[in-house]
Write a protein that holds these residues in place. Structure first.
Motif, short mmCIF file in Angstrom:
data_model
loop_
_atom_site.label_atom_id
_atom_site.label_comp_id
_atom_site.label_asym_id
_atom_site.label_seq_id
_atom_site.Cartn_x
_atom_site.Cartn_y
_atom_site.Cartn_z
N ALA A 178 0.83 -1.21 0.00
CA ALA A 178 0.00 0.00 0.00
C ALA A 178 0.86 1.26 0.00
CB ALA A 178 -0.94 -0.01 1.21
N LEU A 179 1.91 1.26 0.80
CA LEU A 179 2.80 2.43 0.84
C LEU A 179 3.53 2.60 -0.48
CD1 LEU A 179 4.28 2.12 4.45
CD2 LEU A 179 2.49 3.66 3.64
N TYR A 180 3.96 1.49 -1.08
CA TYR A 180 4.60 1.58 -2.40
C TYR A 180 3.63 2.19 -3.41
CZ TYR A 180 6.14 0.48 -7.05
OH TYR A 180 6.48 0.60 -8.38
N MET A 181 2.37 1.74 -3.37
CA MET A 181 1.38 2.24 -4.33
C MET A 181 1.18 3.74 -4.19
SD MET A 181 -1.18 -1.02 -3.95
CE MET A 181 -2.54 -0.38 -4.95
N ALA A 182 1.16 4.21 -2.94
CA ALA A 182 1.02 5.65 -2.71
C ALA A 182 2.22 6.42 -3.25
CB ALA A 182 0.85 5.92 -1.22
N ILE A 183 3.41 5.93 -2.93
CA ILE A 183 4.64 6.62 -3.36
C ILE A 183 4.79 6.60 -4.87
CG2 ILE A 183 7.16 6.52 -3.27
CD1 ILE A 183 6.83 5.41 -0.39
N SER A 184 4.56 5.44 -5.49
CA SER A 184 4.73 5.32 -6.93
C SER A 184 3.71 6.18 -7.67
CB SER A 184 4.61 3.86 -7.38
OG SER A 184 3.30 3.36 -7.16
N HIS A 185 2.49 6.21 -7.16
CA HIS A 185 1.45 7.02 -7.80
C HIS A 185 1.80 8.50 -7.71
CE1 HIS A 185 -2.40 7.49 -9.65
NE2 HIS A 185 -2.89 8.21 -8.67
N LEU A 186 2.28 8.92 -6.55
CA LEU A 186 2.64 10.33 -6.37
C LEU A 186 3.83 10.70 -7.26
CD1 LEU A 186 2.22 12.98 -4.85
CD2 LEU A 186 3.73 12.11 -3.06
N ILE A 187 4.85 9.86 -7.30
CA ILE A 187 6.01 10.13 -8.16
C ILE A 187 5.61 10.17 -9.62
CG2 ILE A 187 8.21 9.20 -8.98
CD1 ILE A 187 8.67 8.10 -6.17
N GLY A 188 4.76 9.21 -10.03
CA GLY A 188 4.30 9.18 -11.42
C GLY A 188 3.54 10.43 -11.81
N LEU A 189 2.67 10.90 -10.91
CA LEU A 189 1.91 12.12 -11.19
C LEU A 189 2.84 13.32 -11.33
CD1 LEU A 189 -1.15 11.72 -8.78
CD2 LEU A 189 -1.15 11.54 -11.28
N ILE A 190 3.83 13.40 -10.46
CA ILE A 190 4.78 14.52 -10.52
C ILE A 190 5.53 14.50 -11.85
CG2 ILE A 190 6.92 15.43 -9.54
CD1 ILE A 190 5.87 14.55 -6.79
N ILE A 191 5.96 13.31 -12.27
CA ILE A 191 6.72 13.20 -13.53
C ILE A 191 5.85 13.57 -14.72
CG2 ILE A 191 7.86 11.60 -15.11
CD1 ILE A 191 8.90 10.11 -12.64
N PHE A 192 4.66 12.97 -14.82
CA PHE A 192 3.82 13.20 -15.99
C PHE A 192 3.23 14.61 -16.04
CE2 PHE A 192 3.51 8.52 -16.69
CZ PHE A 192 3.78 8.53 -18.05
N ILE A 193 2.85 15.16 -14.87
CA ILE A 193 2.16 16.45 -14.86
C ILE A 193 3.14 17.61 -14.78
CG2 ILE A 193 0.55 17.91 -13.60
CD1 ILE A 193 -0.91 15.37 -12.74
N LEU A 194 4.10 17.53 -13.87
CA LEU A 194 5.00 18.67 -13.65
C LEU A 194 6.27 18.62 -14.48
CD1 LEU A 194 4.67 19.03 -9.76
CD2 LEU A 194 3.40 20.21 -11.56
N VAL A 195 6.87 17.44 -14.60
CA VAL A 195 8.14 17.33 -15.32
C VAL A 195 7.93 17.28 -16.83
CG1 VAL A 195 10.21 15.94 -15.66
CG2 VAL A 195 9.24 16.17 -13.36
N LEU A 196 7.05 16.38 -17.28
CA LEU A 196 6.82 16.21 -18.71
C LEU A 196 5.70 17.10 -19.25
CD1 LEU A 196 7.06 12.31 -18.95
CD2 LEU A 196 8.86 13.98 -19.40
N ASP A 197 4.86 17.64 -18.35
CA ASP A 197 3.71 18.46 -18.77
C ASP A 197 2.85 17.71 -19.80
OD1 ASP A 197 2.10 20.71 -18.69
OD2 ASP A 197 3.14 21.70 -20.33
N TYR A 198 2.65 16.42 -19.54
CA TYR A 198 2.02 15.53 -20.51
C TYR A 198 0.58 15.93 -20.82
CZ TYR A 198 1.90 11.05 -22.99
OH TYR A 198 1.85 10.07 -23.97
N ILE A 199 -0.14 16.39 -19.82
CA ILE A 199 -1.56 16.69 -19.99
C ILE A 199 -1.76 17.85 -20.97
CG2 ILE A 199 -3.64 17.51 -18.82
CD1 ILE A 199 -2.74 16.00 -16.36
N ASN A 200 -0.88 18.84 -20.94
CA ASN A 200 -1.06 20.04 -21.77
C ASN A 200 -0.54 19.89 -23.19
OD1 ASN A 200 -2.29 21.57 -19.69
ND2 ASN A 200 -0.29 22.01 -18.80
N ILE A 201 0.10 18.77 -23.50
CA ILE A 201 0.59 18.54 -24.86
C ILE A 201 -0.51 17.81 -25.64
CG2 ILE A 201 2.35 17.47 -26.31
CD1 ILE A 201 4.26 17.64 -23.95
N THR A 202 -1.19 18.51 -26.53
CA THR A 202 -2.32 17.94 -27.26
C THR A 202 -2.00 17.63 -28.73
OG1 THR A 202 -3.13 20.17 -27.72
CG2 THR A 202 -4.01 19.06 -25.76
#
Length: 219
Positions: free
Chosen positions: A12-36
């Motif tokens: 459960a703790l791994y799932m929380a950490i991995s999900h948070l890290i993944g969100l940071i990478i995709f949303i903040l680092v890669l800005d994936y959502i805003n690339i259309t």
């Protein structure tokens, strides 16, 4: 039982950490959502191939295996007081895990294919990438967190019935699970962000409980 509970807590703790890290990478680092633009998104995937490959493993493949462990630990903890609810919840957890693992594996395999195709025909590579992305998004529940929401809600209801988890955690889980189920409605799909953040908190709290406390007898 004790070992399974500890393993579930770590999962459960791994799932929380991995999900948070993944969100940071995709949303903040890669800005994936805003690339259309498809070509721009494809170029970014090719340029950042190693980052995306690793993040897919972290967020989907390894997350899925951790989810299997957590589902079994929760079933073991709550089955005696709410057998029917936990049978359904565990089945959903296994299905969700398989869906996420398939999504991550397909995304990484598709990325390798697209990278090779891009050198020969960028336009065809972009079309292929869009098709692959549609499949992996579907497997990854991007169109609605019906599986994750149902699992969280059913586990929380079972725990409320048995007293196998703290009441506050169960109320949080019930609310988060309900939000997740609602995201299947297109007009409410934006609530995926609320569900994701809420489930991170739920995973951290749940993992801490599983690591620190043992199941109590139920009648």
């Amino acid at each position: 039982m004790k070992t399974l509970q500890k393993s579930g807590g770590i999962a459960a703790l791994y799932m929380a950490i991995s999900h948070l890290i993944g969100l940071i990478i995709f949303i903040l680092v890669l800005d994936y959502i805003n690339i259309t633009d498809p070509m721009q998104k494809l170029a970014m995937n090719i340029e950042k191939q190693s980052v995306i490959f690793s993040t897919n493993l972290l967020m989907y493949v390894f997350f899925g295996f951790a989810l299997i462990v957590l589902s079994l630990a929760l079933y073991d903890r709550l089955k005696s007081g709410a057998p029917a609810l936990m049978q359904v919840a565990t089945a959903i957890g296994i299905i969700w895990a398989g869906s996420l693992i398939a999504s991550g594996m397909a995304a990484n395999a598709g990325l390798s294919t697209v990278v090779a195709l891009y050198a020969k025909d960028p336009t065809q590579a972009a079309l292929t990438f869009q098709a692959i992305e549609a499949i992996t998004n579907g497997l990854g529940n991007a169109n609605g967190e019906i599986l994750g929401g149902s699992l969280t809600l059913l586990v929380s209801l079972a725990a409320l019935q048995t007293g196998g988890l703290p009441r506050g955690l169960n109320i949080l889980g019930a609310l988060v699970g309900a939000v997740g189920i609602l995201t299947i409605i297109p007009a409410l799909n934006a609530l995926v962000a609320v569900f994701g953040l809420g489930q991170i908190i739920w995973f951290v709290w749940l993992g801490t409980v599983l690591l620190r406390t043992q199941p109590r007898a139920t009648t």
